[in-house]
Write a protein that holds these residues in place. Structure first.
Motif, PDB file in Angstrom:
ATOM      1  N   ILE A   6      17.984  21.816  -9.850  1.00  0.00           N
ATOM      2  CA  ILE A   6      17.963  22.457 -11.168  1.00  0.00           C
ATOM      3  C   ILE A   6      16.528  22.718 -11.574  1.00  0.00           C
ATOM      4  O   ILE A   6      15.664  21.882 -11.375  1.00  0.00           O
ATOM      5  N   ASP A   7      16.253  23.881 -12.114  1.00  0.00           N
ATOM      6  CA  ASP A   7      14.919  24.196 -12.605  1.00  0.00           C
ATOM      7  C   ASP A   7      14.937  24.326 -14.119  1.00  0.00           C
ATOM      8  O   ASP A   7      15.797  24.975 -14.684  1.00  0.00           O
ATOM      9  N   LEU A   8      13.980  23.701 -14.747  1.00  0.00           N
ATOM     10  CA  LEU A   8      13.704  23.918 -16.161  1.00  0.00           C
ATOM     11  C   LEU A   8      12.449  24.765 -16.213  1.00  0.00           C
ATOM     12  O   LEU A   8      11.532  24.552 -15.448  1.00  0.00           O
ATOM     13  N   SER A   9      12.397  25.703 -17.088  1.00  0.00           N
ATOM     14  CA  SER A   9      11.222  26.556 -17.194  1.00  0.00           C
ATOM     15  C   SER A   9      10.675  26.505 -18.596  1.00  0.00           C
ATOM     16  O   SER A   9      11.372  26.213 -19.548  1.00  0.00           O
ATOM     17  N   LEU A  10       9.398  26.810 -18.708  1.00  0.00           N
ATOM     18  CA  LEU A  10       8.800  26.879 -20.024  1.00  0.00           C
ATOM     19  C   LEU A  10       8.037  28.182 -20.177  1.00  0.00           C
ATOM     20  O   LEU A  10       7.552  28.744 -19.219  1.00  0.00           O
ATOM     21  N   LEU A  11       7.983  28.670 -21.394  1.00  0.00           N
ATOM     22  CA  LEU A  11       7.213  29.866 -21.694  1.00  0.00           C
ATOM     23  C   LEU A  11       5.849  29.433 -22.199  1.00  0.00           C
ATOM     24  O   LEU A  11       5.748  28.528 -23.017  1.00  0.00           O
ATOM     25  N   CYS A  12       4.812  30.068 -21.704  1.00  0.00           N
ATOM     26  CA  CYS A  12       3.447  29.650 -22.028  1.00  0.00           C
ATOM     27  C   CYS A  12       2.741  30.712 -22.854  1.00  0.00           C
ATOM     28  O   CYS A  12       2.967  31.896 -22.668  1.00  0.00           O
ATOM     29  N   GLY A  13       1.871  30.286 -23.716  1.00  0.00           N
ATOM     30  CA  GLY A  13       1.170  31.198 -24.616  1.00  0.00           C
ATOM     31  C   GLY A  13      -0.200  31.613 -24.147  1.00  0.00           C
ATOM     32  O   GLY A  13      -1.146  31.559 -24.911  1.00  0.00           O
ATOM     33  N   PHE A  14      -0.341  31.996 -22.897  1.00  0.00           N
ATOM     34  CA  PHE A  14      -1.641  32.432 -22.407  1.00  0.00           C
ATOM     35  C   PHE A  14      -1.876  33.888 -22.788  1.00  0.00           C
ATOM     36  O   PHE A  14      -0.976  34.701 -22.743  1.00  0.00           O
ATOM     37  N   SER A  15      -3.086  34.211 -23.131  1.00  0.00           N
ATOM     38  CA  SER A  15      -3.395  35.588 -23.522  1.00  0.00           C
ATOM     39  C   SER A  15      -4.207  36.285 -22.443  1.00  0.00           C
ATOM     40  O   SER A  15      -4.782  35.650 -21.583  1.00  0.00           O
ATOM     41  N   GLY A  16      -4.228  37.580 -22.493  1.00  0.00           N
ATOM     42  CA  GLY A  16      -5.087  38.369 -21.619  1.00  0.00           C
ATOM     43  C   GLY A  16      -4.711  38.363 -20.150  1.00  0.00           C
ATOM     44  O   GLY A  16      -5.519  38.717 -19.307  1.00  0.00           O
ATOM     45  N   GLY A  17      -3.494  37.960 -19.812  1.00  0.00           N
ATOM     46  CA  GLY A  17      -3.051  38.015 -18.424  1.00  0.00           C
ATOM     47  C   GLY A  17      -3.761  37.033 -17.508  1.00  0.00           C
ATOM     48  O   GLY A  17      -3.790  37.223 -16.310  1.00  0.00           O
ATOM     49  N   SER A  21      -2.707  27.727 -12.744  1.00  0.00           N
ATOM     50  CA  SER A  21      -2.123  27.038 -11.605  1.00  0.00           C
ATOM     51  C   SER A  21      -0.721  26.555 -11.941  1.00  0.00           C
ATOM     52  O   SER A  21      -0.494  25.938 -12.978  1.00  0.00           O
ATOM     53  N   GLY A  22       0.240  26.819 -11.055  1.00  0.00           N
ATOM     54  CA  GLY A  22       1.606  26.378 -11.258  1.00  0.00           C
ATOM     55  C   GLY A  22       2.463  27.334 -12.075  1.00  0.00           C
ATOM     56  O   GLY A  22       3.630  27.081 -12.288  1.00  0.00           O
ATOM     57  N   TYR A  23       1.889  28.413 -12.549  1.00  0.00           N
ATOM     58  CA  TYR A  23       2.623  29.369 -13.371  1.00  0.00           C
ATOM     59  C   TYR A  23       2.764  30.690 -12.630  1.00  0.00           C
ATOM     60  O   TYR A  23       1.959  31.019 -11.782  1.00  0.00           O
ATOM     61  N   ARG A  24       3.783  31.454 -12.968  1.00  0.00           N
ATOM     62  CA  ARG A  24       3.895  32.814 -12.437  1.00  0.00           C
ATOM     63  C   ARG A  24       4.296  33.743 -13.569  1.00  0.00           C
ATOM     64  O   ARG A  24       4.944  33.325 -14.537  1.00  0.00           O
ATOM     65  N   LYS A  25       3.906  34.975 -13.431  1.00  0.00           N
ATOM     66  CA  LYS A  25       4.177  35.947 -14.489  1.00  0.00           C
ATOM     67  C   LYS A  25       5.584  36.506 -14.307  1.00  0.00           C
ATOM     68  O   LYS A  25       5.961  36.933 -13.236  1.00  0.00           O
ATOM     69  N   LEU A  26       6.348  36.470 -15.366  1.00  0.00           N
ATOM     70  CA  LEU A  26       7.699  37.002 -15.367  1.00  0.00           C
ATOM     71  C   LEU A  26       7.790  37.931 -16.556  1.00  0.00           C
ATOM     72  O   LEU A  26       7.729  37.486 -17.701  1.00  0.00           O
ATOM     73  N   ALA A  27       7.915  39.225 -16.274  1.00  0.00           N
ATOM     74  CA  ALA A  27       7.832  40.254 -17.315  1.00  0.00           C
ATOM     75  C   ALA A  27       6.483  40.111 -17.996  1.00  0.00           C
ATOM     76  O   ALA A  27       5.462  40.182 -17.336  1.00  0.00           O
ATOM     77  N   LYS A  28       6.448  39.881 -19.294  1.00  0.00           N
ATOM     78  CA  LYS A  28       5.170  39.751 -19.991  1.00  0.00           C
ATOM     79  C   LYS A  28       4.837  38.296 -20.324  1.00  0.00           C
ATOM     80  O   LYS A  28       3.933  38.013 -21.086  1.00  0.00           O
ATOM     81  N   TYR A  29       5.572  37.347 -19.704  1.00  0.00           N
ATOM     82  CA  TYR A  29       5.391  35.932 -20.008  1.00  0.00           C
ATOM     83  C   TYR A  29       4.920  35.165 -18.774  1.00  0.00           C
ATOM     84  O   TYR A  29       5.265  35.497 -17.654  1.00  0.00           O
ATOM     85  N   TRP A  30       4.179  34.110 -19.019  1.00  0.00           N
ATOM     86  CA  TRP A  30       3.822  33.170 -17.961  1.00  0.00           C
ATOM     87  C   TRP A  30       4.868  32.059 -17.990  1.00  0.00           C
ATOM     88  O   TRP A  30       5.158  31.497 -19.040  1.00  0.00           O
ATOM     89  N   VAL A  31       5.445  31.762 -16.825  1.00  0.00           N
ATOM     90  CA  VAL A  31       6.533  30.797 -16.738  1.00  0.00           C
ATOM     91  C   VAL A  31       6.190  29.730 -15.701  1.00  0.00           C
ATOM     92  O   VAL A  31       5.655  30.032 -14.644  1.00  0.00           O
ATOM     93  N   ARG A  32       6.502  28.492 -16.018  1.00  0.00           N
ATOM     94  CA  ARG A  32       6.312  27.387 -15.080  1.00  0.00           C
ATOM     95  C   ARG A  32       7.659  26.713 -14.865  1.00  0.00           C
ATOM     96  O   ARG A  32       8.376  26.421 -15.820  1.00  0.00           O
ATOM     97  N   GLY A  33       8.001  26.464 -13.622  1.00  0.00           N
ATOM     98  CA  GLY A  33       9.254  25.785 -13.298  1.00  0.00           C
ATOM     99  C   GLY A  33       9.069  24.296 -13.168  1.00  0.00           C
ATOM    100  O   GLY A  33       8.027  23.829 -12.713  1.00  0.00           O
ATOM    101  N   TYR A  34      10.048  23.547 -13.590  1.00  0.00           N
ATOM    102  CA  TYR A  34      10.088  22.091 -13.433  1.00  0.00           C
ATOM    103  C   TYR A  34      11.340  21.771 -12.629  1.00  0.00           C
ATOM    104  O   TYR A  34      12.446  21.972 -13.105  1.00  0.00           O
ATOM    105  N   SER A  35      11.177  21.282 -11.423  1.00  0.00           N
ATOM    106  CA  SER A  35      12.323  20.977 -10.569  1.00  0.00           C
ATOM    107  C   SER A  35      12.860  19.587 -10.844  1.00  0.00           C
ATOM    108  O   SER A  35      12.100  18.660 -11.143  1.00  0.00           O
ATOM    109  N   ALA A  36      14.175  19.453 -10.723  1.00  0.00           N
ATOM    110  CA  ALA A  36      14.823  18.152 -10.914  1.00  0.00           C
ATOM    111  C   ALA A  36      16.112  18.131 -10.099  1.00  0.00           C
ATOM    112  O   ALA A  36      16.777  19.153  -9.957  1.00  0.00           O
ATOM    113  N   ASP A  37      16.433  16.961  -9.570  1.00  0.00           N
ATOM    114  CA  ASP A  37      17.628  16.823  -8.742  1.00  0.00           C
ATOM    115  C   ASP A  37      18.715  15.963  -9.374  1.00  0.00           C
ATOM    116  O   ASP A  37      19.715  15.663  -8.739  1.00  0.00           O
ATOM    117  N   SER A  38      18.519  15.561 -10.622  1.00  0.00           N
ATOM    118  CA  SER A  38      19.544  14.781 -11.317  1.00  0.00           C
ATOM    119  C   SER A  38      19.428  15.052 -12.808  1.00  0.00           C
ATOM    120  O   SER A  38      18.427  15.592 -13.282  1.00  0.00           O
TER     121      SER A  38
END
Length: 96
Positions: A6-17, A21-38
């Motif tokens: 299962i992945d939990l994701s968060l939206l980040c408030g970074f400006s200027g593109g 580290s650990g984030y990827r751009k999805l549409a106009k948002y920076w997203v970071r995944g948090y993996s969990a197995d339980s």
């Protein structure tokens, strides 16, 4: 039986593109995944995301009520599309 990933994701408030580290751009948002197995790891990941400054958390419907009680940021639910459910049922049917 293997644990469900299962992945939990968060939206980040970074400006200027700017990349982080650990984030990827999805549409106009920076997203970071948090993996969990339980379920327990999912709750811990949500608390960690909130502590790390998440602007929002995206998770499965079964987790949302719990996550909403422990974090201060907004929580959104990922709802699977009907086609995704049909494909999963067909996969199981082939294995029976």
């Amino acid at each position: 039986m293997p644990a469900t990933h299962i992945d939990l994701s968060l939206l980040c408030g970074f400006s200027g593109g700017e990349a982080r580290s650990g984030y990827r751009k999805l549409a106009k948002y920076w997203v970071r995944g948090y993996s969990a197995d339980s379920l327990e790891e999912c709750i811990i990941a949500a608390a960690r995301a909130d502590k790390e400054g998440a602007l929002g958390i995206i998770c499965a419907p079964i987790l949302a009520p719990i996550v909403e009680r422990i974090v201060d940021c907004p929580v959104a639910i990922i709802k699977p599309h009907q086609q995704t459910i049909i494909e999963a049922v067909e996969t199981v049917a082939k294995r029976i």
